[in-house]
Design a protein around this motif. Structure first.
Motif, PDB file in Angstrom:
ATOM      1  N   LEU A   1       0.829  -1.211   0.000  1.00 37.70           N
ATOM      2  CA  LEU A   1       0.000   0.000   0.000  1.00 37.70           C
ATOM      3  C   LEU A   1       0.859   1.255   0.000  1.00 37.70           C
ATOM      4  O   LEU A   1       0.598   2.198  -0.743  1.00 37.70           O
ATOM      5  CB  LEU A   1      -0.926  -0.002   1.219  1.00 37.70           C
ATOM      6  N   LYS A   2       1.892   1.268   0.825  1.00 36.58           N
ATOM      7  CA  LYS A   2       2.767   2.441   0.887  1.00 36.58           C
ATOM      8  C   LYS A   2       3.469   2.672  -0.443  1.00 36.58           C
ATOM      9  O   LYS A   2       3.593   3.809  -0.904  1.00 36.58           O
ATOM     10  CB  LYS A   2       3.786   2.266   2.005  1.00 36.58           C
ATOM     11  N   ARG A   3       3.932   1.597  -1.067  1.00 36.94           N
ATOM     12  CA  ARG A   3       4.609   1.744  -2.367  1.00 36.94           C
ATOM     13  C   ARG A   3       3.658   2.267  -3.427  1.00 36.94           C
ATOM     14  O   ARG A   3       4.007   3.149  -4.210  1.00 36.94           O
ATOM     15  CB  ARG A   3       5.191   0.400  -2.792  1.00 36.94           C
ATOM     16  N   ILE A   4       2.455   1.711  -3.465  1.00 37.62           N
ATOM     17  CA  ILE A   4       1.477   2.129  -4.472  1.00 37.62           C
ATOM     18  C   ILE A   4       1.132   3.608  -4.310  1.00 37.62           C
ATOM     19  O   ILE A   4       1.122   4.379  -5.284  1.00 37.62           O
ATOM     20  CB  ILE A   4       0.203   1.256  -4.393  1.00 37.62           C
ATOM     21  N   VAL A   5       0.843   4.015  -3.082  1.00 36.73           N
ATOM     22  CA  VAL A   5       0.468   5.404  -2.825  1.00 36.73           C
ATOM     23  C   VAL A   5       1.623   6.347  -3.180  1.00 36.73           C
ATOM     24  O   VAL A   5       1.426   7.403  -3.783  1.00 36.73           O
ATOM     25  CB  VAL A   5       0.017   5.558  -1.349  1.00 36.73           C
ATOM     26  N   THR A   6       2.839   5.944  -2.840  1.00 36.56           N
ATOM     27  CA  THR A   6       4.010   6.757  -3.169  1.00 36.56           C
ATOM     28  C   THR A   6       4.220   6.840  -4.677  1.00 36.56           C
ATOM     29  O   THR A   6       4.500   7.908  -5.226  1.00 36.56           O
ATOM     30  CB  THR A   6       5.267   6.186  -2.486  1.00 36.56           C
ATOM     31  N   GLU A   7       4.089   5.700  -5.377  1.00 41.85           N
ATOM     32  CA  GLU A   7       4.232   5.679  -6.835  1.00 41.85           C
ATOM     33  C   GLU A   7       3.218   6.585  -7.514  1.00 41.85           C
ATOM     34  O   GLU A   7       3.472   7.103  -8.606  1.00 41.85           O
ATOM     35  CB  GLU A   7       4.048   4.248  -7.354  1.00 41.85           C
ATOM     36  N   CYS A   8       2.070   6.776  -6.888  1.00 41.66           N
ATOM     37  CA  CYS A   8       1.023   7.617  -7.468  1.00 41.66           C
ATOM     38  C   CYS A   8       1.209   9.097  -7.127  1.00 41.66           C
ATOM     39  O   CYS A   8       0.340   9.916  -7.432  1.00 41.66           O
ATOM     40  CB  CYS A   8      -0.345   7.121  -7.019  1.00 41.66           C
ATOM     41  N   GLY A   9       2.324   9.418  -6.497  1.00 39.08           N
ATOM     42  CA  GLY A   9       2.651  10.813  -6.280  1.00 39.08           C
ATOM     43  C   GLY A   9       2.112  11.423  -5.002  1.00 39.08           C
ATOM     44  O   GLY A   9       2.025  12.650  -4.892  1.00 39.08           O
ATOM     45  N   LEU A  10       1.759  10.579  -4.038  1.00 41.00           N
ATOM     46  CA  LEU A  10       1.289  11.120  -2.774  1.00 41.00           C
ATOM     47  C   LEU A  10       2.433  11.170  -1.770  1.00 41.00           C
ATOM     48  O   LEU A  10       3.406  10.425  -1.869  1.00 41.00           O
ATOM     49  CB  LEU A  10       0.118  10.303  -2.229  1.00 41.00           C
TER      50      LEU A  10
END
Length: 199
Positions: free
Chosen positions: A145-154
């Motif tokens: 979840l952390k990786r996905i959210v970070t990859e999406c620019g958050l």
């Protein structure tokens, strides 16, 4: 858990998008934090209040019928585990979120003691057993979840746990005070949130 996260991290007012809204059960917990509530799901379920705004979309393949940067808060509660492509899903949630807006995603906590025990004994996470399939198809860990959210620019990521879990093999719930001592191990659900970067 969701209302506390919104209260602590979002400005009061604006538009809240509830993605995977079901019957709109989240509304009583968030209506004091927003001026406008919009529900979004694959179908409009019986019981969803007729006076509320609703948009229909296939969350696996569809683009939400909202403009870029259209909403102030996006909440996706217990939805991402039902979908085939969590990264594409979070990218779409981020697209409709305004810069500076808050994204909140919750899902089963597969790092809980119960889920790890079930994985050891049954070779599947607790909420991803045969009885949960095909509803629950994508098991995600906290790091995913952390990786996905970070990859999406958050940015400004935050993690919370539900502080609720049952004793393995029983219907008994651990006391909340005990869950608070080991939240990752004794929580059924995890929440990850982030803020969309300002342009």
């Amino acid at each position: 858990m969701i209302d506390a996260e919104i209260a602590s991290r979002a400005k009061i007012g604006g538009t809240l998008l509830d993605v995977g809204c079901g019957k709109g059960d989240l509304l009583p917990f968030v209506n004091t934090h927003c001026n406008r509530y919009v529900g979004c799901d694959v179908v409009k379920y019986a019981g969803f209040p007729s006076e509320l705004e609703f948009c229909k979309v296939d969350l696996d393949t569809g683009r939400m019928p909202l403009d870029d940067n259209a909403v102030d808060i996006v909440v996706s509660a217990e939805t991402i585990e039902h979908l085939e492509n969590p990264r594409a899903f979070v990218r779409e949630l981020t697209r409709v979120l305004r810069p500076g807006g808050l994204l909140v995603v919750t899902t089963p906590n597969n790092l809980s003691f119960l889920s790890k025990l079930t994985l050891m004994l049954k070779n599947n996470y607790n909420m991803f057993q045969d009885a949960d399939y095909p509803a629950h198809i994508t098991a995600l860990l906290e790091i995913d979840l952390k990786r996905i959210v970070t990859e999406c620019g958050l940015t400004d990521l935050n993690t919370r746990f539900s502080l609720r879990s049952r004793l393995p093999g029983t219907a008994c719930i651990y006391p909340r005070w005990l869950c608070s001592l080991a939240p990752r191990a004794l929580s059924e659900n995890i929440l990850v949130s982030g803020i969309k970067l300002e342009h």
